[in-house]
Design an enzyme around this catalytic site. Structure first.
Site, PDB file in Angstrom:
ATOM      1  N   ASP A 169      29.056 -31.304 -71.296  1.00 38.78           N
ATOM      2  CA  ASP A 169      30.505 -31.816 -71.181  1.00 38.78           C
ATOM      3  C   ASP A 169      31.577 -30.602 -71.230  1.00 38.78           C
ATOM      4  OD1 ASP A 169      30.444 -30.268 -73.875  1.00 38.78           O
ATOM      5  OD2 ASP A 169      32.274 -31.600 -74.515  1.00 38.78           O
ATOM      6  N   GLU A 170      30.937 -29.540 -70.797  1.00 41.45           N
ATOM      7  CA  GLU A 170      31.772 -28.488 -70.462  1.00 41.45           C
ATOM      8  C   GLU A 170      31.510 -27.575 -69.186  1.00 41.45           C
ATOM      9  OE1 GLU A 170      32.089 -24.617 -73.206  1.00 41.45           O
ATOM     10  OE2 GLU A 170      30.835 -26.186 -74.094  1.00 41.45           O
ATOM     11  N   ASP A 201      36.510 -29.310 -70.875  1.00 42.59           N
ATOM     12  CA  ASP A 201      35.630 -29.703 -72.087  1.00 42.59           C
ATOM     13  C   ASP A 201      36.156 -30.940 -72.576  1.00 42.59           C
ATOM     14  OD1 ASP A 201      34.649 -27.852 -74.821  1.00 42.59           O
ATOM     15  OD2 ASP A 201      34.528 -30.020 -74.860  1.00 42.59           O
TER      16      ASP A 201
END
Ligand code: TTP
Ligand code: MG
Length: 383
Positions: A135-136, A41
């Site tokens: 983003d993960e 993350d």
């Protein structure tokens, strides 16, 4: 009729109601092999990109969002978070908390480009990547041979390479499953790494607040609190039978998760089998007018999402309804194209007519034909 829910919401699949009310076995005899899951993350992703682009933003409170009073923030840097600024906070509230907050307009194309670079780093190590957002991502690195098989060292290396490629920091959680890996990635944020071994899972998960459990939102949390349950340890001690009486099949899932057991696979990205849109309501819907109006919003949402998938062939359309008592129902109809709104509404009426049960969630979706099925159809049509 049972329906497999959208691939994009794998958790919902696990929450489907079963007609069988008997207690499922907890599978203690056939223990599956331990997996190695990494959850990556990025740290305050959009804000970090903006700070990289404009270093003068680094040491001041800043947030990414349109400067409209009624807008909401996407995220904020860590300086701003000290003032209590959070993602999804209305701009007006944020400015009250921190009048010096610098607002930066989002640049989604830039964030997408950074996300691609990050994805490329992950792809150096495995194909088993499940992106959750820009983003993960989850990675399944079970059986990998880098660093003599150490998933922690591999995660450290991935963080290093992400930084080299983007000058952005990320955090990682390493654990035997997705639930624990995700909580772990938050543990030492920013730029942190936390590993939870198989043996540590129970002591790690027990004190966690139930809100950390995937699928437990504020409403479920409130219901669990009414039963006196606040942590995973509380759920572990609560009789499974009572939990299932309260939540059905989902109660069993909760019980399993409270022990840190989560067998959801890392699902690689591909063409979805189905897509759907759904909405959960603060207050249950009780009138047909309200249900129609909300279904319409979900329908429009689905229509927009569908635009990206024009290369796929639709095989059927469905609706999903979750009632106030957490029971889930689906109704589905064969169709070569997305049905009209009225046809979707008629599926709701097929479920119940007149509609008398309060509804907490309504969803609409389409299921695509597999490549094989599409081929067969076009062959038959050509005869
Ligand atoms: P998150 O990973 O939830 O947040 P973050 O990366 O900003 O911060 P953290 O260090 O705590 O991980 O979300 C990733 C990006 O997604 C975030 O930078 C902005 C965007 N986002 C929204 O647009 N709206 C939201 O409500 C949230 C939570 C995130
Ligand atoms: Mg993040």
């Amino acid at each position: 009729m049972s329906v497999e829910w959208s691939q994009a919401r794998p958790y919902a699949t696990l929450c489907m109601m079963s007609d069988d009310s008997s207690l499922p076995s907890t599978n203690s005899s056939s223990k599956p092999a331990t997996r190695k899951i990494i959850h990556i993350d990025m740290d305050c992703f959009y804000a970090a990109i903006e700070m990289r682009e404009k270093p003068e933003l680094k040491d001041i409170p800043m947030a990414v969002g349109y400067p409209y009073k009624r807008g909401v923030l996407t995220t904020a840097n860590y300086v701003a978070r000290k003032f209590g600024i959070r993602s999804a906070m209305p701009v007006a509230t944020a400015l009250k908390k921190c009048p010096d907050l610098r607002l930066v307009e989002p640049r989604f194309e830039l964030y997408k480009a950074e996300s691609k670079k990050i994805r490329k780093v992950l792809q150096r190590y495995t194909r088993l990547i499940e992106p959750l957002s820009l983003d993960e991502a989850y990675l399944d690195v079970t059986g990998h041979t880098y660093f003599e098989g150490s998933a922690s060292l591999l995660a450290r290396q991935i963080l290093k390479e992400i930084f080299e490629e983007t000058q952005l920091t990320a955090s990682a959680g390493v654990a035997p499953n997705k639930f624990i890996a995700k909580v772990a990635s938050d543990w030492n944020k920013p730029n942190g790494l936390k590993t939870v071994s198989d043996k540590e899972v129970l002591s790690f998960v027990s004190p966690l607040k139930i809100g950390k459990i995937p699928g437990v939102g504020p409403k479920t949390e409130a219901r669990l609190k009414l039963l006196g349950l606040e942590t995973c340890a509380d759920i572990q001690k609560f009789p499974l039978r009572d939990l299932m009486r309260e939540f059905g099949e989902w109660g069993f899932k909760l019980h399993e998760l409270s022990f840190g057991r989560d067998e959801r696979p890392v699902e690689i990205e591909g063409d979805p089998k189905s897509i759907s849109a759904e909405n959960t309501f603060e207050d249950d819907l009780v009138t047909e007018t309200a249900i129609r109006a909300e279904l319409y919003r979900v329908y429009e949402d689905l229509r927009n999402r569908l635009k990206k998938y024009s290369h796929l062939t639709i095989g059927s359309c469905f609706i999903k309804v979750k009632t106030f008592d957490f029971k889930t129902f689906t109704r589905e109809r064969s169709s070569q194209q997305m049905m009209s709104f009225e046809d979707y509404f008629s599926l709701v009426k097929l479920w119940q007519n007149p509609i008398e049960t309060p509804i907490r969630l309504i969803g609409a979706g389409v299921r695509f034909k597999s490549a094989d099925e599409s081929l067969q159809t076009s062959f038959l049509e050509s005869l």
